[in-house]
Design a protein around this motif. Structure first.
Motif, short mmCIF file in Angstrom:
data_model
loop_
_atom_site.label_atom_id
_atom_site.label_comp_id
_atom_site.label_asym_id
_atom_site.label_seq_id
_atom_site.Cartn_x
_atom_site.Cartn_y
_atom_site.Cartn_z
N VAL A 1 0.86 -1.19 0.00
CA VAL A 1 0.00 0.00 0.00
C VAL A 1 0.89 1.23 0.00
N ILE A 2 0.71 2.05 -1.03
CA ILE A 2 1.53 3.26 -1.18
C ILE A 2 0.66 4.48 -0.89
N LYS A 3 1.11 5.30 0.03
CA LYS A 3 0.37 6.51 0.39
C LYS A 3 1.07 7.72 -0.20
N PRO A 4 0.36 8.51 -1.01
CA PRO A 4 0.95 9.74 -1.53
C PRO A 4 0.93 10.82 -0.47
N SER A 5 1.30 12.01 -0.83
CA SER A 5 1.34 13.10 0.14
C SER A 5 -0.05 13.50 0.59
N VAL A 6 -1.07 13.28 -0.26
CA VAL A 6 -2.43 13.60 0.16
C VAL A 6 -2.98 12.40 0.94
N SER A 7 -3.96 12.64 1.80
CA SER A 7 -4.41 11.59 2.71
C SER A 7 -5.67 10.87 2.25
N TRP A 8 -6.30 11.32 1.15
CA TRP A 8 -7.59 10.76 0.78
C TRP A 8 -7.49 9.50 -0.07
N ALA A 9 -6.31 9.14 -0.52
CA ALA A 9 -6.21 7.99 -1.41
C ALA A 9 -4.97 7.17 -1.11
N GLN A 10 -5.06 5.90 -1.49
CA GLN A 10 -3.92 4.99 -1.39
C GLN A 10 -3.86 4.16 -2.66
N ALA A 11 -2.68 3.70 -2.99
CA ALA A 11 -2.50 2.83 -4.15
C ALA A 11 -2.04 1.46 -3.68
N VAL A 12 -2.63 0.43 -4.24
CA VAL A 12 -2.22 -0.94 -3.94
C VAL A 12 -1.38 -1.43 -5.11
N CYS A 13 -0.14 -1.73 -4.84
CA CYS A 13 0.81 -2.11 -5.89
C CYS A 13 1.44 -3.46 -5.56
N GLN A 14 1.95 -4.10 -6.58
CA GLN A 14 2.67 -5.36 -6.41
C GLN A 14 4.10 -5.17 -6.91
N THR A 15 5.05 -5.64 -6.13
CA THR A 15 6.45 -5.55 -6.53
C THR A 15 6.79 -6.71 -7.47
N VAL A 16 7.35 -6.38 -8.62
CA VAL A 16 7.72 -7.41 -9.60
C VAL A 16 9.16 -7.16 -10.05
N ARG A 17 9.76 -8.19 -10.63
CA ARG A 17 11.10 -8.03 -11.16
C ARG A 17 11.05 -7.28 -12.48
N ALA A 18 11.86 -6.26 -12.59
CA ALA A 18 11.84 -5.43 -13.80
C ALA A 18 12.16 -6.25 -15.05
N SER A 19 13.03 -7.24 -14.91
CA SER A 19 13.43 -8.03 -16.08
C SER A 19 12.27 -8.86 -16.63
N ASP A 20 11.26 -9.13 -15.79
CA ASP A 20 10.11 -9.92 -16.25
C ASP A 20 9.07 -9.06 -16.97
N PHE A 21 9.24 -7.74 -16.91
CA PHE A 21 8.22 -6.86 -17.48
C PHE A 21 8.82 -5.81 -18.40
N THR A 22 9.85 -6.19 -19.13
CA THR A 22 10.33 -5.32 -20.20
C THR A 22 9.31 -5.33 -21.32
N ASP A 23 9.45 -4.42 -22.27
CA ASP A 23 8.51 -4.38 -23.39
C ASP A 23 8.50 -5.70 -24.14
N GLU A 24 9.68 -6.28 -24.33
CA GLU A 24 9.77 -7.54 -25.07
C GLU A 24 9.09 -8.67 -24.31
N ALA A 25 9.33 -8.73 -22.99
CA ALA A 25 8.75 -9.80 -22.19
C ALA A 25 7.22 -9.68 -22.14
N TRP A 26 6.72 -8.45 -22.02
CA TRP A 26 5.28 -8.26 -21.93
C TRP A 26 4.60 -8.57 -23.27
N GLN A 27 5.23 -8.19 -24.37
CA GLN A 27 4.68 -8.52 -25.68
C GLN A 27 4.60 -10.03 -25.88
#
Length: 210
Positions: free
Chosen positions: A4-30
């Motif tokens: 859960v990532i909280k920005p500087s404002v308090s009204w919202a939060q983002a739910v993110c997943q940590t992934v390996r960058a090498s698994d999500f290059t443009d070539e890998a995603w295509q």
């Protein structure tokens, strides 16, 4: 693992997943996009997370595979779109998203579409019966007219359903109808998504179940 990532404002939060960058290059995603099973797996996982969050609080989903290089970049992205996210979250509060689909059932087989079965002799093979060609054309024309009439009635029903639904919902959007899958006799004639206020949900359920 989700974070859960909280920005500087308090009204919202983002739910993110940590992934390996090498698994999500443009070539890998295509490459994943070209694999139907892999793409479906990611789409279902994305949908499950969004649905779980939306059941608990107003949720604005980002497109699948939205990537940020680090938590701080995600915070910056939220901060940059503060006004847009705030407006969207305020708009969907106490609402739910509904999908409304209408299918046209296949009509009963009409015996008039085919000539009646009869015994064929060697003479019939060498000499067609008088008027056989005209009868065949008339049968084909009649079948085509019945198909067109059935399609017109199905589309008219879809428009009527869409009009009634739009009278109950906060917002709606017509989507492209799904193609007919193999083995499916029904034809989809309406595919819509709707934003429904909590206090109108029961009315919409009664309408769509009728």
């Amino acid at each position: 693992m989700f974070e859960v990532i909280k920005p500087s404002v308090s009204w919202a939060q983002a739910v993110c997943q940590t992934v390996r960058a090498s698994d999500f290059t443009d070539e890998a995603w295509q490459a994943r996009l070209s694999d139907q099973r892999e793409l479906e797996r990611y789409a279902r996982a994305h949908h499950d997370v969004v649905s779980a969050l939306a059941a608990r609080c107003p949720t604005v989903p980002l497109p699948m595979a939205t990537l940020y290089h680090g938590a701080q970049r995600a915070r910056d992205a939220l901060a940059e779109e503060t006004d847009r996210f705030h407006a969207a979250l305020k708009r969907i509060a106490h609402h739910a998203e509904w999908g409304v689909k209408v299918y046209a059932s296949p009509g009963p087989w009409n015996d008039g579409d085919q000539p009646p079965a009869r015994q064929v002799t060697s003479a019939d093979r060498s000499r067609p019966a008088p008027g056989a060609g005209l009868a065949y054309l008339n049968r084909g024309r009649g079948a085509q007219e019945r198909r067109e009439r059935s399609q017109h009635e199905a589309l008219r029903t879809a428009e009527a359903v869409d009009a009634e639904v739009r009278g109950l919902v906060t917002a709606s959007r017509r989507l492209q109808v799904h193609p007919q899958p193999p083995g499916e006799r029904r034809v989809q004639v309406l595919n819509a998504t709707c934003l429904v206020a909590e206090h109108r949900a029961e009315e919409l359920a009664l309408l769509t179940s009728g």
